[in-house]
Design a protein around this motif. Structure first.
Motif, PDB file in Angstrom:
ATOM      1  N   VAL A  94       0.813  -1.277   0.018  1.00  0.00           N
ATOM      2  CA  VAL A  94      -0.070  -0.069  -0.105  1.00  0.00           C
ATOM      3  C   VAL A  94       0.989   1.196  -0.087  1.00  0.00           C
ATOM      4  O   VAL A  94       1.724   1.336   0.907  1.00  0.00           O
ATOM      5  N   HIS A  95       0.658   2.121  -1.051  1.00  0.00           N
ATOM      6  CA  HIS A  95       1.418   3.364  -0.985  1.00  0.00           C
ATOM      7  C   HIS A  95       0.418   4.416  -0.327  1.00  0.00           C
ATOM      8  O   HIS A  95      -0.718   4.390  -0.367  1.00  0.00           O
ATOM      9  N   VAL A  96       0.897   4.859   0.606  1.00  0.00           N
ATOM     10  CA  VAL A  96       0.593   6.225   1.569  1.00  0.00           C
ATOM     11  C   VAL A  96       0.859   7.543   1.389  1.00  0.00           C
ATOM     12  O   VAL A  96       2.248   7.444   1.390  1.00  0.00           O
ATOM     13  N   GLY A  97      -0.153   8.321   0.951  1.00  0.00           N
ATOM     14  CA  GLY A  97       0.381   9.726   1.140  1.00  0.00           C
ATOM     15  C   GLY A  97      -0.102  10.548   2.270  1.00  0.00           C
ATOM     16  O   GLY A  97      -1.216  10.188   2.832  1.00  0.00           O
ATOM     17  N   GLU A 135       0.339   0.206  15.878  1.00  0.00           N
ATOM     18  CA  GLU A 135      -0.538  -0.569  16.451  1.00  0.00           C
ATOM     19  C   GLU A 135      -1.530  -1.269  15.777  1.00  0.00           C
ATOM     20  O   GLU A 135      -2.461  -2.099  16.165  1.00  0.00           O
ATOM     21  N   ILE A 136      -1.142  -1.635  14.568  1.00  0.00           N
ATOM     22  CA  ILE A 136      -2.027  -2.314  13.447  1.00  0.00           C
ATOM     23  C   ILE A 136      -1.176  -3.571  13.278  1.00  0.00           C
ATOM     24  O   ILE A 136      -0.102  -3.552  12.395  1.00  0.00           O
ATOM     25  N   ASP A 137      -1.447  -4.573  13.931  1.00  0.00           N
ATOM     26  CA  ASP A 137      -0.625  -6.023  13.552  1.00  0.00           C
ATOM     27  C   ASP A 137      -0.748  -6.545  11.925  1.00  0.00           C
ATOM     28  O   ASP A 137       0.465  -6.970  11.761  1.00  0.00           O
ATOM     29  N   GLU A 138      -1.575  -6.261  11.349  1.00  0.00           N
ATOM     30  CA  GLU A 138      -1.768  -6.631   9.973  1.00  0.00           C
ATOM     31  C   GLU A 138      -0.643  -6.116   9.216  1.00  0.00           C
ATOM     32  O   GLU A 138      -0.274  -6.370   8.283  1.00  0.00           O
ATOM     33  N   ILE A 139      -0.164  -4.769   9.596  1.00  0.00           N
ATOM     34  CA  ILE A 139       1.090  -3.847   8.870  1.00  0.00           C
ATOM     35  C   ILE A 139       2.225  -4.532   9.334  1.00  0.00           C
ATOM     36  O   ILE A 139       2.626  -4.338  10.377  1.00  0.00           O
ATOM     37  N   VAL A 177       5.378   3.086   1.943  1.00  0.00           N
ATOM     38  CA  VAL A 177       4.915   1.707   1.555  1.00  0.00           C
ATOM     39  C   VAL A 177       5.021   0.758   2.574  1.00  0.00           C
ATOM     40  O   VAL A 177       5.672   0.583   3.449  1.00  0.00           O
ATOM     41  N   LEU A 178       3.387   0.342   2.680  1.00  0.00           N
ATOM     42  CA  LEU A 178       3.478  -0.546   3.615  1.00  0.00           C
ATOM     43  C   LEU A 178       3.180  -1.974   2.996  1.00  0.00           C
ATOM     44  O   LEU A 178       2.728  -2.082   1.820  1.00  0.00           O
ATOM     45  N   ARG A 179       3.508  -2.974   3.819  1.00  0.00           N
ATOM     46  CA  ARG A 179       3.188  -4.539   3.595  1.00  0.00           C
ATOM     47  C   ARG A 179       2.170  -4.840   4.560  1.00  0.00           C
ATOM     48  O   ARG A 179       2.454  -4.768   5.606  1.00  0.00           O
TER      49      ARG A 179
END
Length: 156
Positions: A71-74, A92-96, A109-111
């Motif tokens: 995920v691209h984050v702006g 705080e978000i385990d899925e990231i 960029v997130l995985r």
């Protein structure tokens, strides 16, 4: 701090990257040293931070995680306060499972890994897009992975 790696250090690192569960006795045989000096070298590599940790690699599908994305984050503004707000929220978000500060189109960029598309969609709508400083998101679902190498090349 740059630690100068010799050939034995490089060999130890290559072996440990591929099999972190190897016994010190087996490692010492493979690098051609007795166990005590081998163990001292491993400890030195750990103390200098070259070896950061040891992990068990899991099969996501076998534990019920079927969707993996980038995920691209702006952000709304690229300043220290917004970056800190964003980083504190995603911690705080385990899925990231990965977060990279990047140049180019987005700021990060997130995985992200989730159970299924529905769970992924809920995560993005209810958590990630709700972070106050997030301006835009662009998701790329990973269809197949053809190379996922965990060992790093060791430069000379």
């Amino acid at each position: 701090m740059n630690y100068k790696l010799d050939q034995i250090d490089r060999k130890i690192l290559e072996i440990l990257q591929n099999n972190a569960k190897i016994t010190n006795a087996q490692l010492s045989k493979e690098v051609g040293l007795s166990p005590a000096p081998t163990l001292e070298r491993v400890k030195k590599l750990e103390q200098t931070g070259i070896i950061q940790s040891y992990h068990a690699k899991l099969d996501p599908a076998k534990i019920g995680l079927g969707v993996s994305t980038f995920v691209h984050v702006g952000l709304k503004g690229h300043n220290k306060e917004n970056i800190e707000i964003f980083l504190n929220a995603i911690r705080e978000i385990d899925e990231i499972i990965e977060c990279h500060h990047v140049t180019g189109t987005g700021d990060f960029v997130l995985r992200v890994i989730a159970k299924d598309i529905t769970s992924y969609q809920r995560l993005m709508l209810e958590k990630v897009s709700e972070i106050s400083v997030v301006d835009n998101l662009q998701s790329m679902v990973i269809l197949s992975t053809f190379k996922e190498k965990k060992s790093m090349p060791l430069p000379l």
